[in-house]
Design an enzyme around this catalytic site. Sequence first.
Site, PDB file in Angstrom:
ATOM      1  CB  SER A 139      -0.860   0.006   1.265  1.00 49.76           C
ATOM      2  OG  SER A 139      -1.557   1.228   1.387  1.00 49.76           O
ATOM      3  CE1 TYR A 152      -4.047  -2.266   5.380  1.00 49.41           C
ATOM      4  CE2 TYR A 152      -3.225  -0.066   4.877  1.00 49.41           C
ATOM      5  CZ  TYR A 152      -3.759  -1.273   4.454  1.00 49.41           C
ATOM      6  OH  TYR A 152      -3.980  -1.495   3.117  1.00 49.41           O
TER       7      TYR A 152
HETATM    8  N1  LIG Z   1      -8.851  -0.559  -0.985  1.00 48.70           N
HETATM    9  C1  LIG Z   1      -7.835   0.239  -0.696  1.00 48.70           C
HETATM   10  O1  LIG Z   1      -7.994   1.470  -0.583  1.00 48.70           O
HETATM   11  C2  LIG Z   1      -6.454  -0.363  -0.555  1.00 48.70           C
HETATM   12  C3  LIG Z   1      -5.354   0.512  -0.615  1.00 48.70           C
HETATM   13  C4  LIG Z   1      -4.077  -0.009  -0.482  1.00 48.70           C
HETATM   14  C5  LIG Z   1      -3.887  -1.365  -0.313  1.00 48.70           C
HETATM   15  N2  LIG Z   1      -4.969  -2.191  -0.254  1.00 48.70           N
HETATM   16  C6  LIG Z   1      -4.713  -3.620  -0.037  1.00 48.70           C
HETATM   17  O2  LIG Z   1      -5.276  -4.364  -1.093  1.00 48.70           O
HETATM   18  C7  LIG Z   1      -5.540  -5.695  -0.650  1.00 48.70           C
HETATM   19  C8  LIG Z   1      -6.935  -6.095  -1.094  1.00 48.70           C
HETATM   20  O3  LIG Z   1      -7.866  -5.261  -0.442  1.00 48.70           O
HETATM   21  P1  LIG Z   1      -9.213  -4.752  -1.141  1.00 48.70           P
HETATM   22  O4  LIG Z   1      -9.132  -3.276  -1.233  1.00 48.70           O
HETATM   23  O5  LIG Z   1      -9.487  -5.520  -2.354  1.00 48.70           O
HETATM   24  O6  LIG Z   1     -10.241  -5.093   0.049  1.00 48.70           O
HETATM   25  P2  LIG Z   1     -11.536  -6.045   0.067  1.00 48.70           P
HETATM   26  O7  LIG Z   1     -12.435  -5.717  -1.067  1.00 48.70           O
HETATM   27  O8  LIG Z   1     -12.075  -5.940   1.452  1.00 48.70           O
HETATM   28  O9  LIG Z   1     -10.918  -7.504  -0.173  1.00 48.70           O
HETATM   29  C9  LIG Z   1     -10.139  -8.126   0.819  1.00 48.70           C
HETATM   30  C10 LIG Z   1      -9.980  -9.591   0.480  1.00 48.70           C
HETATM   31  O10 LIG Z   1      -9.160 -10.202   1.486  1.00 48.70           O
HETATM   32  C11 LIG Z   1      -9.810 -11.371   1.945  1.00 48.70           C
HETATM   33  N3  LIG Z   1      -9.469 -11.656   3.333  1.00 48.70           N
HETATM   34  C12 LIG Z   1      -9.591 -10.846   4.408  1.00 48.70           C
HETATM   35  N4  LIG Z   1      -9.209 -11.460   5.521  1.00 48.70           N
HETATM   36  C13 LIG Z   1      -8.840 -12.728   5.144  1.00 48.70           C
HETATM   37  C14 LIG Z   1      -8.368 -13.865   5.861  1.00 48.70           C
HETATM   38  N5  LIG Z   1      -8.217 -13.847   7.200  1.00 48.70           N
HETATM   39  N6  LIG Z   1      -8.065 -14.989   5.171  1.00 48.70           N
HETATM   40  C15 LIG Z   1      -8.234 -15.033   3.826  1.00 48.70           C
HETATM   41  N7  LIG Z   1      -8.677 -13.987   3.097  1.00 48.70           N
HETATM   42  C16 LIG Z   1      -8.986 -12.845   3.755  1.00 48.70           C
HETATM   43  C17 LIG Z   1     -11.308 -11.081   1.793  1.00 48.70           C
HETATM   44  O11 LIG Z   1     -12.057 -12.285   1.618  1.00 48.70           O
HETATM   45  P3  LIG Z   1     -12.946 -13.005   2.732  1.00 48.70           P
HETATM   46  O12 LIG Z   1     -13.574 -11.936   3.564  1.00 48.70           O
HETATM   47  O13 LIG Z   1     -13.918 -13.791   1.912  1.00 48.70           O
HETATM   48  O14 LIG Z   1     -11.987 -13.861   3.480  1.00 48.70           O
HETATM   49  C18 LIG Z   1     -11.309 -10.326   0.469  1.00 48.70           C
HETATM   50  O15 LIG Z   1     -11.334 -11.216  -0.609  1.00 48.70           O
HETATM   51  C19 LIG Z   1      -5.336  -5.687   0.871  1.00 48.70           C
HETATM   52  O16 LIG Z   1      -4.091  -6.274   1.183  1.00 48.70           O
HETATM   53  C20 LIG Z   1      -5.334  -4.206   1.213  1.00 48.70           C
HETATM   54  O17 LIG Z   1      -4.570  -3.941   2.365  1.00 48.70           O
HETATM   55  C21 LIG Z   1      -6.237  -1.731  -0.375  1.00 48.70           C
END
Ligand SMILES: NC(=O)c1ccc[n+]([C@@H]2O[C@H](COP(=O)([O-])OP(=O)(O)OC[C@H]3O[C@@H](n4cnc5c(N)ncnc54)[C@H](OP(=O)(O)O)[C@@H]3O)[C@@H](O)[C@H]2O)c1
Length: 270
Positions: A139, A152
């Site tokens: 991130s 985080y």
């Molecule tokens: N969105 C942003 O603004 C942003 C910015 C920078 C970085 N990121 C990073 O991008 C990545 C993806 O996030 P996203 O934005 O796509 O969020 P999201 O839509 O909430 O997706 C998160 C994914 O992680 C899975 N997950 C969460 N806890 C888990 C666990 N204990 N075991 C297995 N799977 C798990 C969830 O699936 P289940 O709930 O079905 O397990 C879901 O598929 C993350 O690493 C996040 O830190 C996001």
Amino acid sequence: MANSLAAVTGASAGIGAVFARRLAAQGYDLLLIARRGDRLEQLAAELESAHGIHAEACVADLSVAADMYRVAARLSAEPRLELLINNAGFGVKGRFYEAPLEDQLKMHRLHIGAILRLTHATLPPMVQRGHGAIINVASVAGFIRSAGSISYCATKSWVNAFTEGLYLDLKAAGSLVVVQALCPGFTYSEFHDVAGVSRDSIPKSLWMTAEDVVDQSLAGLRRRKLFVVPGWRYKFIVALLNHIPVALRLKFETGTPYKRARVEEPANRV
Ligand SMILES: NC(=O)c1ccc[n+]([C@@H]2O[C@H](COP(=O)([O-])OP(=O)(O)OC[C@H]3O[C@@H](n4cnc5c(N)ncnc54)[C@H](OP(=O)(O)O)[C@@H]3O)[C@@H](O)[C@H]2O)c1
């Protein structure tokens, strides 16, 4: 010839689901990993019928040791594994000392423990074969410390450092295996709903789509880029943060002038 296999953690939503869609369109078979099996099954069926690939749902809570080890064993025994995307993640809101410790420990297990374990299981066969790639989703937060979400930021900072270290190990070994730290800024997904953070407080111009983030990651992978920071605004912010002195960075992070803390002499000092 059998298709190459890509494994995507956190494939049930957001950035991970978009990675799955893009990779299916490129002809990869998929191992889709997350906790919500119904979502994974649905996505797997959709991608199989749209692209004629094989997609398998792998239900696992990667913050739980037994699940993490089960997935790691599966990955290390898969000779077709060409791409691992360590994407699963979530945010915890609140000051470090006020936010529940168990949530923060779980985040560390997922963002650090699972990435460490799955990468360790995946790299040896890739290095032996001389090809393959790992994308670790970090991130922009990995380049800063932000009041209210320091665990985080710290875990994402670890992801950046770890991936850069892997790059050095692989380069020193003369390996062609590629690693990437993907560093998105604010991205439309379920992330902020899960964290309980309102999107309204964040300027619209800072938001990106998960599709743009993933497309830039995959373009970066073709160019073997180590750090991919999608979006010119975030490229600028990261470049700035990497080049300014700590005192200025702290000003940027807190919005207040940095003042060196005065250390009081203990009263009983001799
Ligand atoms: N969105 C942003 O603004 C942003 C910015 C920078 C970085 N990121 C990073 O991008 C990545 C993806 O996030 P996203 O934005 O796509 O969020 P999201 O839509 O909430 O997706 C998160 C994914 O992680 C899975 N997950 C969460 N806890 C888990 C666990 N204990 N075991 C297995 N799977 C798990 C969830 O699936 P289940 O709930 O079905 O397990 C879901 O598929 C993350 O690493 C996040 O830190 C996001």
